[in-house]
Design a protein around this motif. Structure first.
Motif, mmCIF file in Angstrom:
data_model
loop_
_atom_site.group_PDB
_atom_site.id
_atom_site.type_symbol
_atom_site.label_atom_id
_atom_site.label_comp_id
_atom_site.label_asym_id
_atom_site.label_seq_id
_atom_site.Cartn_x
_atom_site.Cartn_y
_atom_site.Cartn_z
ATOM 1 N N THR A 42 -4.851 -0.367 -0.150
ATOM 2 C CA THR A 42 -3.461 -0.092 0.216
ATOM 3 C C THR A 42 -3.336 0.166 1.715
ATOM 4 N N TYR A 99 -1.383 10.991 1.957
ATOM 5 C CA TYR A 99 -1.734 9.606 2.276
ATOM 6 C C TYR A 99 -1.245 9.239 3.667
ATOM 7 N N TRP A 124 -3.067 -3.057 3.239
ATOM 8 C CA TRP A 124 -1.764 -3.610 2.878
ATOM 9 C C TRP A 124 -0.683 -3.037 3.796
ATOM 10 N N VAL A 125 -0.731 -1.734 3.976
ATOM 11 C CA VAL A 125 0.232 -1.096 4.873
ATOM 12 C C VAL A 125 0.084 -1.666 6.277
ATOM 13 N N MET A 170 6.504 -4.595 1.853
ATOM 14 C CA MET A 170 5.178 -4.657 1.238
ATOM 15 C C MET A 170 5.157 -5.645 0.091
#
Lengths: 216, 416, 190, 382
Positions: free
Chosen positions: B334, B248, B337-338, A13
Motif C-alpha cells: 500500500t 499509517y 500504491w500511495v 488510488m
C-alpha cells in the motif's frame, strides 16, 4: 455522491490500481503497456519513417547504377551543411557526372530530408536504420559513398509506396525521354529524308549524271 | 502444519543444542572442567547472535526484495515493465537480481565527500542512521513466541530509538555544506517531530485499551472474535480504524515516503539531506530508510492488525510468522500504491495536516477508545465511539481543509 | 593452552556485567567534555547528544528501562533537536559583536575561569550532599529492576500521588508554549 | 561588460536581512524543465526575491535563419518548442505565406488543423504529467500522459516520417498528403481520448493534495497578464478571452465550431484545468475536421519551395500554439535568404511574470508555478 474529505485520494488510488491490474491483461501492447522490449521486439517502422539519407543506385553495380550526378544541389541546400561532395574526374582531368567523394556526417545531419526534396535526380533518399551508434566519434560517424550507396531494391523494401512513385516517375521520364529521342530521331530522319528527296528531285530534274546514288 | 509454525524456533534450538554438544565434546576431549556459569552464558551469547544474524538477514532480504518489487509495482501502476533484465547469466528471472546489480554498482561507486563538508559528521551520519533502524525490529513479535527481545515497554523503546533517525538526518544535512541539504534536514526534522506526536498518540490509544506497552501483550489482546464474526483486531473498531490510519500516515511521514517525501523532494531540493552522499553511504541511507519502514510497518501490524494472529481460527494452519510477514507485505504494497498516486505536500500544508488534523484526531481516537472500553465493547460503545471520531473528522475535514478548495465551485467560462 | 583456558575461565567473569557500565560512563564523560571544549557549536551539541545517549544506556543497564527510554525519547528526540534548531537559527555574527563589559581579554578569561570553577564546585557539592544526606543512600542498595519499576507503577505514581505537581507542570509548560508562540508572532509582525 | 553566470548573484544591499538564504535553483536542477536557472532569495521557505536566468540553451535560431534559405529554416523551427514542432512549422509557414501572399489549398488547411490540434492534445497531456512531476508525484500521471502522447507521436511518424522533428509544413501547404488509412486511425484514436481525459481527471482533479497545492497559488490578475504580454492558456486562465484562432481566424478555424475556456481566479489550478478543458475542445475541433476534410491537392503547385524568393517586405504571422501566441516576424530583401527573422516565443513571454507570481509563496510553489506556465527551454532561449 461520495464526497467526504479524502475521497479524491481514494478515487485516484482506484485509477492507479486499475492501471496496474490492466497492465497485466494488456497483451497486444495496444492500450496500456506500450513499451517495446527493444532488442527482442523491434518497432515496425512506418514507410515514411526517416533517419539518415542514403544514395540510390539502379541495377547491380553501385558505381555504374549510381543516380547521383554530383550536381551539389543537396550540398548547397542542406541546412546543417553535413554533406560533402567532390566531383569525379577522368584520366584527362575532365569533370565527370558522378561524385568521387560523397560524405554525410551523421553527427551533424538532422534528418530533415530537405536534400531528398531538392534532389532533381531522385538519387538521395531517407533511410530508416536507427542503430548507428559507434565507439568512434569522428571516423565512423562520417558515412562515405560506399556505405551510402544502397540499391533501389532496398529502397523498395523500406518504403514501397514512395519507391513505386519514384520508379514510375523515372520510368515516365525515361519513356518521355525515349519518346522525345524517338521524335527527335524521326525528325532528323524526316529531315534527312526530305533532303534526300529534294536532292533526288533535283537530280531527277537534272540529267542523271550519277544514277547509282545510295539512299541515306 | 505444526512443523512450519515451529520451524524458526526449532532451528534456533537445534543450533543451540549443537553448540552445547560441540562445546561439551571439546571440553571432555581436552579434559577441562568448566565453571558452571560458562555454558549458560555461552548459550545466551549464541542465542543473541542467532537472533541478530536472523534479523539482519531477514531484513536485508526484505530490503532487497522490496527495492525490486517496489520498482516493479510502481512501474506496473504506471504502465511500464519495470526492471526485468538483470538475471543470472542467460536467465533473466524477471529482473529479480536487480538488487544485486544495484549493490555492486553502489559499492563500486566513488565515495565523494565535498571539500567544504564536515568530514567526521558526514561519515558518522549514515552510521547513526542505520544503527537504530537495525535495532528497531528486535521488539516486534514475529510469531507465536517469536519475540527477539521481550521488553515490557517495547513500544516506548521503539519510539525512543526512532528519535535517533532525526539526529542522523540532521547530521547528514548539516555536514554536507550544501544549502539543499540543510533545508532538507530542517524539513525532515520539522516533519518527524510533528508526525511523531500523532504517531505516539495513536500508539497510546492502543496501549490504553490493551493495558500494556509490551508488543506481545498487545498482540495477545487482539485474539478472538467480537460479535462472532469480526476479528478482535484493533483496526476493526472505530477508534482503532482511525488510530490505524493516523499511525499509517505518521509512518509514511516518519519513513519519508511519498506524499511526505519533502526532505528529499527531488523536484525542489534535488535530494535533500542526501544530495551530497554517494556510493555506499547513500546505499546505507537508503537501506536504513527501508528497514525503518519495515520496522514501523511491523509495529503497525502489531498494534492494529493483530500481529501474527490469523483473522479466523480455521486459518490457523498458516504459520503465525507467515501472517505477520504477509500483513507486512500488504502494508509495504500500500505504501508503494500511495506513492504511485499522490503528489507531494507543501511544507506548510504538511505541518497544518499534522497539527490541525492528525493531532486532534488522535485525541478524538483516545477519547473514543476510552468510551468504547468503558461502555463494555458493545453496540453502544461502537455507536458512541463512531460518533466521537466521526464528528471531529467531518468538521475538521470540511471546515479546515477542503472547504476552501472544493466548496468554491470553480466556474469556467466559455466563449464561442 | 590447557592452563591458559583454566586461568581464563577462573577469572571472575560473572562479575563482568557490573563493570560494563564503565563503557557508557566513559562515553558520557567524553561527550560532556566535548560539549564543553569543542569550538564548533554543532559539534558541541552532538557531543551533548552522545552524553544523553550514554546516560540513557546507563539507565537501561541499571534496569530502569522506562526511564532510560524516556531519556532517549525526550533528550535525544526533542531536547537535542531544540538545541540544534536554536544554534542554526541564531545568526552566527551576533555573539562576536556583543559588547563585552570586561575589556581586557586576560581579565575576562581569568574571571570566567574562576566563575566556572565555582559553579562546577557548587553543583558537585550539591550533588554529593544530596547523595550522602538522602535517606536512600543509607538504605541497602537494591538494584532497580523491571519488576520493581514497571511503567505501570510509574504511571500510577504520577497520576495518583503526584497528580497536582504534574498538572501544575503541564500548565506551566503550556503557558510557556503559548508565550513563545506569541513572542514569535509579535516578531514577525514588527 | 562580460557576463559570468557562475558569479551572478543578488546585490547584497537589496536583501531582507541576514536571515535570508540565497539559492540558485538550476541550471542543473531536476525540475527546471531544462537548463533554466532561478536565483531565489528565501526567508525560511518563503520566496522574497526571484530572478530567472536564461540563455543556457541559446542556439542562435534567429541568427541561423539569416544564413539559411527560407526552406532551410523550416527544420530549425521544429527545434524551438520541441514538444510541439508542428505548430512551430505552422507559424513559420503562416508568416511566410503572409509575406509572399501564397494561397493554401483547402485540404492542406484541414491537415494543418488536424495535426495542429493533435499537437495541442499531446502538449496539454504532457503538461499534466509535467506539472504532477513538479509537484512530486512519482510519475504516474507523467507516464499515463506519455503513453497517450506516444500514440499521437506514432501518428506523426506515420504521416511525416519523424516523431518529433517533423519538418512537415511547406509554404502553401504541407509536404505530403495523408497516408492511406491515416485518417481512420487518427479518428479512432481521437475517439479514445475523452476516456483518457476522464481517467486523468479522476486521478488528479479530485485529489485533495493536488487541490491544496494548486489552488490559490501563483495568482495572476487579468490586467497584469495583459500588461505582461502573456498569451495562451496562462492568459485565459486569468479570465481574458483571447485566442488567436478566434481573433485572427487563420486557416479554416472560422468554419469550425469550438469554444474558448476561460478561468476565473488566475491561479495554478485554473491553468491546470484550462489545459484539460482545451484538450476537450481540441477533440471537438478534430471531430469536425475529420468530417469536413475535402479531397484535393495538399501543396500549392505555384510555389517553388527550393530557391524560394518572397518579395521585398515584412510580415508578422502568428498562430495560437499550445503554449500561446507563437509569431514569426520576417523581413525579406527579396533574396534566397531571410534578412531577419524574429520569433515571438510564448514560453519566454509567459515567463516574464514569474517573479510576480512567485513572491510570497513557498519554495515548492515555485516549481508548480513554473510548471503551470508550461515552458520549453528550447523556445525560451531559442
Amino acid at each position: 455522491m461520495m464526497n467526504f474529505p479524502g475521497s479524491g485520494i481514494l478515487k485516484g488510488m482506484v485509477v492507479t490500481a486499475r492501471n496496474m491490474i490492466g497492465s497485466y491483461f494488456d497483451r497486444a501492447h495496444a492500450k496500456r503497456l506500450i513499451t517495446e522490449q527493444y532488442p527482442e521486439e523491434r518497432p515496425t517502422l512506418p514507410e515514411a519513417s526517416r533517419s539518415f539519407p542514403f544514395l540510390v543506385f539502379d541495377g547491380q553495380d553501385p558505381e555504374a547504377g549510381m543516380r547521383c550526378v554530383a550536381c551539389k544541389i543537396c550540398e548547397k541546400e542542406c541546412p546543417p551543411q553535413c554533406i560533402f561532395i567532390e566531383q569525379d574526374r577522368d584520366a584527362n582531368g575532365k569533370l565527370l557526372r558522378r561524385p568521387k567523394i560523397f560524405d554525410i556526417d551523421i553527427s551533424v545531419c538532422m534528418g530533415c530530408q530537405i536534400c531528398v526534396e531538392s534532389c532533381p535526380f531522385e538519387s538521395i533518399r531517407m533511410d530508416n536504420i536507427y542503430e548507428m551508434s559507434s565507439c568512434d566519434r569522428f571516423g565512423s560517424l562520417v558515412i562515405h559513398k560506399g556505405q551510402l550507396l544502397k540499391s533501389n531494391e532496398y529502397y523498395r523494401s523500406i518504403n514501397p509506396t514512395e519507391a513505386a512513385e519514384t520508379d514510375a516517375r523515372i520510368e515516365a521520364a525515361r519513356i518521355k525521354k525515349a519518346a522525345a529521342a524517338k521524335v527527335a530521331a524521326e525528325k532528323v530522319a524526316a529531315a534527312r529524308a526530305a533532303a534526300a528527296a529534294k536532292a533526288a528531285a533535283e537530280q531527277a530534274a537534272q540529267p542523271p549524271s550519277e544514277p547509282e546514288q545510295p539512299a541515306p | 502444519m505444526n512443523f512450519l509454525e515451529n520451524l524458526p524456533l526449532a532451528t534456533k534450538k537445534f543450533i543451540l543444542d549443537l553448540v552445547e554438544w560441540v562445546c561439551g565434546w571439546f571440553c571432555s576431549k581436552l579434559g577441562i572442567q568448566l565453571p558452571g556459569w560458562v555454558m549458560p552464558a555461552l548459550l545466551t551469547l549464541v542465542s543473541i547472535l542467532i537472533v541478530i544474524v536472523a534479523l539482519i538477514a531477514v531484513f536485508m532480504v526484505m530490503f532487497a526484495l522490496m527495492s525490486v518489487f517496489e520498482r516493479k509495482i510502481l512501474a506496473r501502476m504506471q504502465n511500464r515493465y519495470g526492471p526485468n533484465r538483470v538475471g543470472f547469466f542467460r536467465w533473466r528471472l524477471c529482473g529479480l537480481f536487480q538488487p544485486v546489480a544495484d549493490g555492486i554498482k553502489m559499492l563500486t561507486k566513488e565515495d565523494i565527500v565535498p571539500r567544504g563538508a564536515d568530514k567526521i559528521v558526514h561519515f558518522l551520519a549514515p552510521i547513526v542512521m542505520v544503527a537504530p533502524a537495525l535495532i528497531l525490529p528486535v521488539i516486534l513479535p514475529y510469531g507465536r513466541g517469536m519475540v527477539p527481545i521481550e521488553l515490557s515497554s517495547g513500544i516506548l523503546f521503539f519510539f525512543a530509538l526512532g528519535a535517533g533517525t532525526e539526529l542522523a538526518v540532521f547530521m547528514a544535512g548539516w555536514s554536507s555544506n550544501n544549502k539543499y541539504s540543510v533545508m532538507g534536514a530542517m524539513r525532515a526534522i520539522a516533519q518527524m517531530i510533528s508526525y511523531e506526536l500523532p504517531l505516539v498518540m495513536s500508539a497510546v490509544v492502543v496501549a490504553l485499551v490493551a493495558g500494556t506497552l509490551s508488543p506481545n501483550g498487545i498482540v495477545e489482546a487482539q485474539g478472538g472474535l467480537s460479535f462472532g464474526f469480526l476479528p478482535n483486531w484493533f483496526v476493526f473498531t472505530p477508534w482503532g480504524f482511525v488510530a490505524c490510519l493516523l499511525f499509517y500516515i505518521g509512518a509514511l511521514a516518519e519513513s519519508n515516503r511519498s506524499p511526505f517525501d519533502l526532505p528529499e523532494g527531488e523536484s525542489e531540493l534535488v535530494a535533500g539531506h542526501l544530495t551530497e552522499y554517494s556510493g555506499f553511504k547513500y546505499a546505507i541511507f537508503f537501506m536504513a530508510e527501508y528497514v525503518g519502514m519495515f520496522a514501523i510497518n511491523g509495529l503497525l501490524v502489531t498494534l492494529f492488525l493483530g500481529g501474527y494472529q490469523a483473522p479466523f481460527a480455521f486459518l490457523d494452519f498458516i504459520p503465525s510468522w507467515c501472517w505477520f510477514f504477509g500483513k507486512l507485505a500488504f502494508l509495504a504494497f500500500t505504501m508503494v500504491w500511495v506513492r504511485a498516486t499522490m503528489p507531494r505536500f507543501r511544507i506548510d500544508q504538511m505541518m497544518q495536516f499534522a497539527w490541525k488534523l492528525m493531532l486532534p484526531m488522535s485525541f478524538a481516537a483516545l477519547i473514543s477508545a476510552a468510551t468504547w472500553y468503558y461502555t463494555g465493547r458493545g453496540l453502544l460503545g461502537w455507536a458512541l465511539s463512531i460518533l466521537i471520531v466521526g464528528v471531529p473528522y467531518l468538521i475538521l475535514g470540511y471546515f479546515c481543509f477542503t472547504r476552501r478548495h472544493t466548496a468554491d465551485n470553480r466556474r469556467y467560462l466559455f466563449s464561442e | 593452552m590447557h592452563d591458559l583456558i583454566q586461568r581464563l575461565t577462573s577469572l571472575p567473569w560473572d562479575q563482568a556485567p557490573q563493570w560494563l557500565f564503565l563503557i557508557p560512563a566513559l562515553f558520557m564523560l567524553l561527550g560532556a567534555a566535548g560539549a564543553v571544549m569543542l569550538r564548533n557549536l554543532i559539534h558541541c551539541a552532538l557531543c551533548l547528544t552522545l552524553s544523553f545517549i550514554a546516560l540513557g544506556v546507563l539507565f537501561i543497564a541499571l534496569g530502569a528501562e522506562f526511564v532510560g527510554f524516556v531519556q532517549l525519547l525526550v533528550y535525544v528526540g526533542a531536547v537535542t533537536m531544540l538545541i540544534l534548531f536554536a544554534i542554526l537559527l541564531t545568526p552566527a555574527g551576533e555573539v562576536a559583536a556583543s559588547n563585552n563589559p570586561f575589556r581586557s581579554f586576560q581579565l575576562s578569561r581569568a574571571l570566567s575561569a574562576v566563575g566556572g570553577a565555582m559553579i562546577a564546585l557548587l553543583v558537585l557539592g550539591t550533588l554529593l550532599a544530596s547523595i550522602f544526606f538522602s535517606p536512600h543512600a543509607r538504605a541497602a542498595v537494591t538494584p532497580v529492576t523491571a519488576a520493581t519499576a514497571p511503567a505501570a507503577a510509574i504511571g500510577e505514581n504520577l497520576l495518583n500521588h503526584t497528580l497536582l505537581p504534574l498538572q501544575g507542570t503541564a500548565v506551566l509548560l503550556t503557558a510557556a508554549l503559548i508565550g513563545a508562540a506569541l513572542l514569535a508572532k509579535e516578531e514577525k509582525q514588527s | 561588460m562580460s557576463f559570468q553566470p557562475h558569479t551572478f548573484s543578488f546585490n547584497e544591499s537589496d536583501g531582507a536581512g541576514a536571515s535570508t538564504l540565497d539559492v540558485s535553483l538550476g541550471p542543473q536542477h531536476p525540475s527546471t524543465h531544462g537548463v533554466f536557472r532561478m536565483n531565489v532569495r528565501m526567508d525560511g521557505e518563503t520566496i522574497v526575491k526571484l530572478q530567472p536566468v536564461f540563455g543556457y540553451l541559446h542556439r542562435n535560431h534567429e541568427k541561423l535563419a539569416e544564413s539559411h534559405s527560407w526552406l532551410g529554416t523550416m527544420p530549425y523551427t521544429d527545434r524551438l518548442d520541441y514538444i510541439c514542432p508542428i505548430t512551430n512549422n505552422w507559424a513559420y509557414a503562416v508568416a511566410v505565406e503572409k509575406l509572399a501572399g501564397i494561397e493554401v489549398p483547402e485540404r492542406a488547411e484541414y491537415i494543418r488543423v488536424i495535426v495542429g490540434e493533435l499537437t495541442r492534445l499531446q502538449n496539454h497531456t504532457a503538461f499534466l504529467g509535467f506539472i504532477l512531476g513538479d509537484m512530486g508525484a512519482w510519475g504516474s500521471a507523467l507516464m499515463y500522459a506519455f503513453r497517450e502522447r506516444e500514440k499521437i507521436l506514432d501518428l506523426f511518424e506515420w504521416l511525416t516520417g519523424a516523431r518529433m522533428m517533423v519538418n512537415y509544413m511547406r509554404f502553401g501547404g504541407v509536404r505530403c498528403d495523408l497516408p492511406v488509412g491515416w485518417l481512420e486511425k487518427a479518428r479512432a484514436y481521437v475517439e479514445t481520448y475523452p476516456a483518457f481525459l476522464d481517467e486523468m481527471e479522476q486521478l488528479l482533479t479530485g485529489n485533495e493534495i493536488l487541490l491544496a497545492r494548486l489552488q490559490g497559488v501563483g495568482v495572476l490578475s487579468g490586467e497584469r497578464a495583459i500588461n505582461g504580454g502573456l498569451s495562451g492558456p496562462v492568459l485565459r486562465a486569468s479570465g481574458i478571452d483571447y485566442d488567436i484562432r478566434k481573433v485572427d481566424g487563420y486557416g479554416v478555424y472560422p468554419r469550425l465550431n469550438f469554444r474558448i475556456p476561460r478561468g476565473t481566479k488566475g491561479d495554478c489550478f485554473d491553468r491546470f484545468m484550462l489545459r484539460i478543458l482545451e484538450a476537450r475542445e481540441s477533440i471537438k475541433i478534430l471531430r469536425q475536421a475529420f468530417a469536413q476534410i475535402p479531397e484535393g491537392p495538399t501543396l500549392n503547385p505555384a510555389v517553388k519551395q527550393r530557391g524560394f524568393k518572397p518579395p521585398v517586405g515584412e510580415a508578422y504571422g502568428r498562430i495560437e500554439g499550445p503554449k500561446g501566441e507563437l509569431g514569426f516576424h520576417l523581413i525579406s530583401e527579396g533574396g534566397e535568404k531571410p534578412y531577419r527573422i524574429h520569433i515571438r516565443p510564448p514560453s519566454l513571454i509567459n515567463l516574464t511574470l514569474l517573479e510576480e507570481m512567485c513572491l510570497g509563496t513557498k519554495l515548492a510553489d515555485v516549481m508548480v508555478i513554473l510548471g503551470s506556465i508550461d515552458i520549453v527551454l528550447g523556445e525560451v532561449d531559442r
